[in-house]
Design a protein around this motif. Sequence first.
Motif, PDB file in Angstrom:
ATOM      1  N   LYS A 180      -0.350  10.089  -3.788  1.00  0.00           N
ATOM      2  CA  LYS A 180       0.274  11.287  -4.359  1.00  0.00           C
ATOM      3  C   LYS A 180       1.784  11.204  -4.392  1.00  0.00           C
ATOM      4  O   LYS A 180       2.418  11.482  -5.406  1.00  0.00           O
ATOM      5  CB  LYS A 180      -0.183  12.517  -3.580  1.00  0.00           C
ATOM      6  CG  LYS A 180      -1.667  12.831  -3.739  1.00  0.00           C
ATOM      7  CD  LYS A 180      -2.047  14.086  -2.958  1.00  0.00           C
ATOM      8  CE  LYS A 180      -3.523  14.397  -3.148  1.00  0.00           C
ATOM      9  NZ  LYS A 180      -3.939  15.606  -2.379  1.00  0.00           N
ATOM     10  N   SER A 181       2.378  10.821  -3.269  1.00  0.00           N
ATOM     11  CA  SER A 181       3.847  10.838  -3.182  1.00  0.00           C
ATOM     12  C   SER A 181       4.487   9.552  -3.641  1.00  0.00           C
ATOM     13  O   SER A 181       5.681   9.536  -3.979  1.00  0.00           O
ATOM     14  CB  SER A 181       4.262  11.124  -1.734  1.00  0.00           C
ATOM     15  OG  SER A 181       3.899  10.023  -0.897  1.00  0.00           O
ATOM     16  N   GLY A 182       3.739   8.467  -3.631  1.00  0.00           N
ATOM     17  CA  GLY A 182       4.303   7.164  -3.979  1.00  0.00           C
ATOM     18  C   GLY A 182       5.057   6.521  -2.844  1.00  0.00           C
ATOM     19  O   GLY A 182       5.665   5.453  -3.016  1.00  0.00           O
ATOM     20  N   VAL A 183       5.033   7.118  -1.655  1.00  0.00           N
ATOM     21  CA  VAL A 183       5.731   6.551  -0.502  1.00  0.00           C
ATOM     22  C   VAL A 183       5.024   5.278  -0.043  1.00  0.00           C
ATOM     23  O   VAL A 183       3.797   5.247   0.080  1.00  0.00           O
ATOM     24  CB  VAL A 183       5.788   7.582   0.647  1.00  0.00           C
ATOM     25  CG1 VAL A 183       6.345   6.928   1.924  1.00  0.00           C
ATOM     26  CG2 VAL A 183       6.643   8.764   0.249  1.00  0.00           C
ATOM     27  N   LYS A 184       5.806   4.244   0.233  1.00  0.00           N
ATOM     28  CA  LYS A 184       5.225   2.981   0.670  1.00  0.00           C
ATOM     29  C   LYS A 184       4.788   3.093   2.123  1.00  0.00           C
ATOM     30  O   LYS A 184       5.569   3.462   3.005  1.00  0.00           O
ATOM     31  CB  LYS A 184       6.228   1.844   0.502  1.00  0.00           C
ATOM     32  CG  LYS A 184       5.622   0.454   0.714  1.00  0.00           C
ATOM     33  CD  LYS A 184       6.610  -0.621   0.296  1.00  0.00           C
ATOM     34  CE  LYS A 184       5.975  -1.992   0.307  1.00  0.00           C
ATOM     35  NZ  LYS A 184       6.885  -3.032  -0.229  1.00  0.00           N
ATOM     36  N   LEU A 185       3.533   2.752   2.386  1.00  0.00           N
ATOM     37  CA  LEU A 185       2.974   2.835   3.723  1.00  0.00           C
ATOM     38  C   LEU A 185       2.915   1.489   4.442  1.00  0.00           C
ATOM     39  O   LEU A 185       3.015   1.431   5.664  1.00  0.00           O
ATOM     40  CB  LEU A 185       1.549   3.415   3.648  1.00  0.00           C
ATOM     41  CG  LEU A 185       1.389   4.766   2.938  1.00  0.00           C
ATOM     42  CD1 LEU A 185      -0.073   5.174   2.917  1.00  0.00           C
ATOM     43  CD2 LEU A 185       2.247   5.825   3.607  1.00  0.00           C
ATOM     44  N   TRP A 186       2.716   0.417   3.663  1.00  0.00           N
ATOM     45  CA  TRP A 186       2.600  -0.926   4.257  1.00  0.00           C
ATOM     46  C   TRP A 186       3.019  -1.977   3.254  1.00  0.00           C
ATOM     47  O   TRP A 186       2.743  -1.820   2.067  1.00  0.00           O
ATOM     48  CB  TRP A 186       1.129  -1.165   4.670  1.00  0.00           C
ATOM     49  CG  TRP A 186       0.912  -2.432   5.421  1.00  0.00           C
ATOM     50  CD1 TRP A 186       1.016  -2.633   6.763  1.00  0.00           C
ATOM     51  CD2 TRP A 186       0.556  -3.707   4.861  1.00  0.00           C
ATOM     52  NE1 TRP A 186       0.747  -3.938   7.070  1.00  0.00           N
ATOM     53  CE2 TRP A 186       0.456  -4.618   5.923  1.00  0.00           C
ATOM     54  CE3 TRP A 186       0.319  -4.168   3.554  1.00  0.00           C
ATOM     55  CZ2 TRP A 186       0.128  -5.965   5.741  1.00  0.00           C
ATOM     56  CZ3 TRP A 186      -0.004  -5.488   3.362  1.00  0.00           C
ATOM     57  CH2 TRP A 186      -0.103  -6.387   4.448  1.00  0.00           C
ATOM     58  N   PRO A 187       3.748  -3.011   3.714  1.00  0.00           N
ATOM     59  CA  PRO A 187       4.206  -3.255   5.084  1.00  0.00           C
ATOM     60  C   PRO A 187       5.323  -2.296   5.484  1.00  0.00           C
ATOM     61  O   PRO A 187       6.005  -1.729   4.625  1.00  0.00           O
ATOM     62  CB  PRO A 187       4.687  -4.704   5.043  1.00  0.00           C
ATOM     63  CG  PRO A 187       5.073  -4.930   3.620  1.00  0.00           C
ATOM     64  CD  PRO A 187       4.128  -4.108   2.801  1.00  0.00           C
ATOM     65  N   ASN A 188       5.505  -2.138   6.817  1.00  0.00           N
ATOM     66  CA  ASN A 188       6.516  -1.225   7.331  1.00  0.00           C
ATOM     67  C   ASN A 188       7.168  -1.827   8.571  1.00  0.00           C
ATOM     68  O   ASN A 188       6.935  -3.005   8.883  1.00  0.00           O
ATOM     69  CB  ASN A 188       5.895   0.139   7.633  1.00  0.00           C
ATOM     70  CG  ASN A 188       4.702   0.023   8.569  1.00  0.00           C
ATOM     71  OD1 ASN A 188       4.797  -0.593   9.643  1.00  0.00           O
ATOM     72  ND2 ASN A 188       3.567   0.589   8.181  1.00  0.00           N
ATOM     73  N   VAL A 243       0.853  -1.189   0.000  1.00  0.00           N
ATOM     74  CA  VAL A 243       0.000   0.000   0.000  1.00  0.00           C
ATOM     75  C   VAL A 243       0.884   1.233   0.000  1.00  0.00           C
ATOM     76  O   VAL A 243       1.841   1.336   0.781  1.00  0.00           O
ATOM     77  CB  VAL A 243      -0.932   0.008   1.225  1.00  0.00           C
ATOM     78  CG1 VAL A 243      -1.868   1.214   1.178  1.00  0.00           C
ATOM     79  CG2 VAL A 243      -1.745  -1.280   1.283  1.00  0.00           C
ATOM     80  N   TYR A 244       0.572   2.189  -0.893  1.00  0.00           N
ATOM     81  CA  TYR A 244       1.374   3.395  -1.076  1.00  0.00           C
ATOM     82  C   TYR A 244       0.506   4.631  -0.919  1.00  0.00           C
ATOM     83  O   TYR A 244      -0.717   4.584  -1.114  1.00  0.00           O
ATOM     84  CB  TYR A 244       2.000   3.416  -2.476  1.00  0.00           C
ATOM     85  CG  TYR A 244       2.891   2.239  -2.780  1.00  0.00           C
ATOM     86  CD1 TYR A 244       4.275   2.326  -2.618  1.00  0.00           C
ATOM     87  CD2 TYR A 244       2.356   1.042  -3.269  1.00  0.00           C
ATOM     88  CE1 TYR A 244       5.097   1.251  -2.915  1.00  0.00           C
ATOM     89  CE2 TYR A 244       3.170  -0.037  -3.557  1.00  0.00           C
ATOM     90  CZ  TYR A 244       4.543   0.078  -3.375  1.00  0.00           C
ATOM     91  OH  TYR A 244       5.350  -0.990  -3.670  1.00  0.00           O
ATOM     92  N   ASP A 245       1.156   5.751  -0.567  1.00  0.00           N
ATOM     93  CA  ASP A 245       0.487   7.038  -0.651  1.00  0.00           C
ATOM     94  C   ASP A 245       0.271   7.360  -2.121  1.00  0.00           C
ATOM     95  O   ASP A 245       1.218   7.340  -2.924  1.00  0.00           O
ATOM     96  CB  ASP A 245       1.333   8.121   0.014  1.00  0.00           C
ATOM     97  CG  ASP A 245       0.665   9.472  -0.050  1.00  0.00           C
ATOM     98  OD1 ASP A 245       0.957  10.209  -1.022  1.00  0.00           O
ATOM     99  OD2 ASP A 245      -0.133   9.785   0.835  1.00  0.00           O
TER     100      ASP A 245
END
Length: 361
Positions: free
Chosen positions: A283-291, A279-281
């Motif tokens: 807009k930014s493409g930052v990975k949110l999960w897994p973390n 799962v990513y943000d």
Amino acid sequence: MNKHQISKVALFAIATAALTSCSETDSPRQPDPESGNAIRFAANTEFASRAGADVTTNNLTEFNVYAYTGEGADKVTFMDNVAVTKTSGNTWTYSPLKYWPAETVDFYAFAPSTWVGADGPLKPVSYSNHAGDKDLIYAVSPDLTGNGSQPNAQVVFNFRHALAKVTVLLSSTNADLRVDVSNVALANIRAKGDFTFPSASTAGTATAESTGTWSNLSDIYPYLLHMSQRPDEVVTLTTTPVDLSDTGLGGPKYLIPQNLTWRSHGAGQDNYMSLMCSVYDAKSGVKLWPNANTPEENIVEGSTFGDGLLKFPLSTSQFSEWKPGYHYVYNLVVNANSEMGSIEFGQPTVDTYIDVETTFE
């Protein structure tokens, strides 16, 4: 919300169930006076609105027939695995032609032809179902006799589905997230069993006596619904549900009816669906999960795409088994919120083959 941590991926289910089974019959052929009391066949099937690889009245072109005279242990084979095929004129033909005997006849029919072996349908029929891509149908018309005043008495089979059908739909309704799914599978499904034909007629409303049964289930097996080996095969979820039947692994699964258990959250022999995803943000493409806060049981070691693993039960408070002739449509909606870091699961449920539908939100 800290965009570098996914708080919660929750799956919830709302179930609706509606019986949409229907049937059609072939137009009966006019009697041929020259053939006396020859036995003729016609067929119809119960089928669902979402066709897939379903056998229906419209696409059924061949079935096989065993027929017996006599009673109990004294049954005598009258027709031995005879192939009955549909002609271009929409009639059913077979060879050699058989004529009505003086005794009553019990007819057993099935498709495809490879399903029932040389031992016939009077004994339990062993079946292995590792591909899960074939629809099996069966019909029984017992205690029939030819009517001397109506030459060419016709045997009309009403076929039932022997298996349960399973379809999975995936979507996400959170516009702030991008959910990429790489693999989806059904875990701990029994793929082998014995099918026993009913002794009562399969015409009319289904009853316990007119429905075939499964026993001696074994051979636990995982059924892969989607697998991504390259980045372009990863499924990015949108608000429009993606039917995994259309992603290249052979359509919906036709599975042996069986009890569904969920006792230890995916451990042991629990029956569940596994979803490998990231799962990513949006807009930014930052990975949110897994973390870094993701529990170990939700980490997939060696995952090509660094995915986490979600599990949820195939059984629900509404049903705890797959039944023959039912179509189970699981709708999974994968979303997140900003409160928590753990993964939780809601209750899935179903719609029927005859059409059964479930929504997780």
